[in-house]
Design an enzyme around this catalytic site. Structure first.
Site, PDB file in Angstrom:
ATOM      1  CE1 TYR A  47      -7.361   7.446  -0.553  1.00 34.01           C
ATOM      2  CE2 TYR A  47      -5.002   7.273  -0.214  1.00 34.01           C
ATOM      3  CZ  TYR A  47      -6.284   7.089   0.241  1.00 34.01           C
ATOM      4  OH  TYR A  47      -6.499   6.544   1.475  1.00 34.01           O
TER       5      TYR A  47
ATOM      6  CB  CYS B 148      13.842   1.546   8.578  1.00 30.47           C
ATOM      7  SG  CYS B 148      12.485   1.807   7.418  1.00 30.47           S
TER       8      CYS B 148
ATOM      9  CB  CYS C 231       8.490   0.152  13.557  1.00 35.18           C
ATOM     10  SG  CYS C 231       9.187   1.773  13.217  1.00 35.18           S
TER      11      CYS C 231
ATOM     12  CB  CYS D 128       7.048  -2.255  10.045  1.00 35.23           C
ATOM     13  SG  CYS D 128       7.262  -1.649   8.366  1.00 35.23           S
TER      14      CYS D 128
ATOM     15  NE  ARG E 140       5.146   0.034   2.321  1.00 35.47           N
ATOM     16  CZ  ARG E 140       5.176   1.342   2.579  1.00 35.47           C
ATOM     17  NH1 ARG E 140       6.186   1.878   3.210  1.00 35.47           N
ATOM     18  NH2 ARG E 140       4.185   2.117   2.178  1.00 35.47           N
TER      19      ARG E 140
ATOM     20  CG  ASP F   8      -4.424   2.416   5.228  1.00 34.83           C
ATOM     21  OD1 ASP F   8      -5.104   2.457   4.180  1.00 34.83           O
ATOM     22  OD2 ASP F   8      -3.373   3.051   5.401  1.00 34.83           O
TER      23      ASP F   8
HETATM   24  C1  LIG Z   1      -1.985   7.517   3.156  1.00 36.83           C
HETATM   25  C2  LIG Z   1      -1.734   7.343   1.748  1.00 36.83           C
HETATM   26  C3  LIG Z   1      -1.599   8.444   0.887  1.00 36.83           C
HETATM   27  C4  LIG Z   1      -1.670   9.875   1.390  1.00 36.83           C
HETATM   28  O1  LIG Z   1      -2.914  10.177   1.903  1.00 36.83           O
HETATM   29  P1  LIG Z   1      -3.213  11.551   2.615  1.00 36.83           P
HETATM   30  O2  LIG Z   1      -4.496  11.310   3.303  1.00 36.83           O
HETATM   31  O3  LIG Z   1      -3.288  12.584   1.532  1.00 36.83           O
HETATM   32  O4  LIG Z   1      -2.088  11.857   3.559  1.00 36.83           O
HETATM   33  C5  LIG Z   1      -1.391   8.207  -0.448  1.00 36.83           C
HETATM   34  N1  LIG Z   1      -1.314   6.947  -0.940  1.00 36.83           N
HETATM   35  C6  LIG Z   1      -1.451   5.867  -0.149  1.00 36.83           C
HETATM   36  C7  LIG Z   1      -1.375   4.495  -0.741  1.00 36.83           C
HETATM   37  C8  LIG Z   1      -1.666   6.026   1.221  1.00 36.83           C
HETATM   38  O5  LIG Z   1      -1.774   4.938   2.013  1.00 36.83           O
HETATM   39  S1  SF4 Z   2       7.063   1.588  10.186  1.00 32.60           S
HETATM   40 FE1  SF4 Z   2       8.342   0.271   8.881  1.00 32.60          FE
HETATM   41  S2  SF4 Z   2       8.855   1.517   7.086  1.00 32.60           S
HETATM   42 FE2  SF4 Z   2       8.136   2.924   8.716  1.00 32.60          FE
HETATM   43  S3  SF4 Z   2       9.981   3.572   9.811  1.00 32.60           S
HETATM   44 FE3  SF4 Z   2       9.186   1.796  10.907  1.00 32.60          FE
HETATM   45  S4  SF4 Z   2      10.258   0.068  10.015  1.00 32.60           S
HETATM   46 FE4  SF4 Z   2      10.529   1.750   8.591  1.00 32.60          FE
END
Ligand SMILES: *Cc1c(COP(=O)(O)O)cnc(C)c1O
Ligand code: SF4
Length: 347
Positions: free
Chosen positions: A91, A103, A107, A110, A112, A308
């Site tokens: 953004y 971490c 999770c 996750c 990632r 997302d």
């Molecule tokens: C979620 C996210 C943000 C923050 O978004 P908000 O809607 O302002 O909380 C910023 N950068 C990335 C890449 C995101 O995934």
């Molecule tokens: S979702 Fe992934 S990056 Fe977030 S707290 Fe859990 S393990 Fe860590």
């Protein structure tokens, strides 16, 4: 060494030991953990009551992780949105700075997951410095989200140095920290840490409670210390099949969070990350839950339900104007007006 660092050393990382503790077969766990490592903090491990309970499911390897047909390890295309390794810039006015390489509890769902517990998750000093230089060079960036990994696993002085460099950038108006530690390692939220953080106001911290059984006295005390230090607390819940996909569970969670001075911010629909498909619900499940709760819960307790969009297209609010069609292939409108398809079925 501080108490929380001691806890990190005692984390459960060996599937055989875990299996023995709960009297189950270790072979499947070991096979999954070879591909996707396991780590459970001693505190979080103690919250598990029995195999298969909602806390178990969030952190213990599951054989379904290995057979998930979800095509992408990086559906959000974070790699493409990284101008420099420690930054994700999607953004115009806000960026993620990946400041933490690890971490306290991994999770299983996750985003990632592809990097979790691997060396590619660690952030070097050089990468971090380059990330901060990038932010300094982009005058449109107002809001920096410290993410990772968990930035609160940095030592106090490392965290302080990063915050100092960020707030010294004239166009950076605020910093947000994303941290799961109030949930998984509440002993990390020490008085010293809070004393340090309170100097960087306005500072926001979003944490990740997913189930009411995580709202323990220790977690409550950690949130109270942060709130007393003037940090504004929010929570991002992930909608997880078999963990929290019911209106009762989420109502109890979100009401409980308000009592801890934590405002529910987002309910995330599960990302399309390989190895996490068994957690994904249909979009309808989330919509129905929010529909049930609207009216019976205060607006203060109701987060935004978002998805997302794959390919780094950003978050889509799951509201009628963005939700063109449900069914097995949902059609969604992104924030940029593009129409995309999103797989909407359980596996
Ligand atoms: C979620 C996210 C943000 C923050 O978004 P908000 O809607 O302002 O909380 C910023 N950068 C990335 C890449 C995101 O995934
Ligand atoms: S979702 Fe992934 S990056 Fe977030 S707290 Fe859990 S393990 Fe860590």
């Amino acid at each position: 060494m501080q108490a929380w660092q001691q806890s990190m050393r005692q984390a459960m990382v060996d599937p055989a030991e875990l299996a023995e503790r709960f009297g189950i077969d270790s072979a499947p766990l070991r096979e999954v953990a070879r591909r996707y490592p396991m780590r459970i903090s001693p505190y979080y491990l103690n919250l598990i009551e029995e195999p298969g309970d909602p806390l178990w499911r969030q952190c213990v390897p599951d054989v379904r992780e290995l057979s998930d047909p979800t095509p992408s390890p990086d559906p959000l295309d974070e790699a493409r949105l990284s101008p420099t390794p420690a930054v994700v810039h999607r953004y115009p006015d806000r960026v993620l700075l990946l400041a933490g390489g690890d971490c306290a509890t991994y999770c299983r769902f996750c985003t990632r997951k592809r990097k979790l517990g691997c060396s590619s998750m660690t952030v070097s000093e050089t990468d971090l410095a380059a990330g901060i230089d990038y932010i300094a060079s982009r005058s449109e960036v107002r809001d920096v989200l410290l993410s990772g990994g968990d930035p609160l696993l940095l030592e106090d002085d490392e965290l302080e140095a990063i915050l100092q460099r960020l707030v010294a950038i004239p166009h950076v108006e605020m910093v947000r920290i994303g941290s799961g530690l109030p949930v998984t390692l509440p002993e990390r939220i020490t008085d010293n840490l809070c004393k340090l953080l309170r100097r960087f106001s306005p500072l926001y911290l979003n944490t990740h409670f997913n189930h009411p059984r995580e709202l323990t006295p220790q977690a409550a005390a950690a949130c109270a210390r942060l709130a007393d230090a003037g940090i504004v607390l929010g929570n991002q819940t992930v909608l997880l099949r078999g963990v929290n996909d019911s209106a009762d569970t989420l109502a109890t969670l979100w009401r409980g969070l308000l009592q801890l001075r934590v405002r529910p911010y987002y309910l995330h629909h599960m990302d399309l990350v390989r190895g996490t498909g068994h957690f994904r619900t249909r979009i309808e499940a989330g919509l129905e839950i929010l529909q049930t709760l609207r009216g019976s819960l205060s607006g203060m307790a109701l987060p935004h339900y978002v998805i997302d969009a794959p390919g780094g297209r950003g978050k889509i609010p799951l509201l009628p104007e963005y939700l063109l069609e449900l069914g097995d292939k949902a059609r969604l409108r992104t924030a940029d007006g593009e129409i995309i398809q999103f797989p909407n079925y359980e596996i």
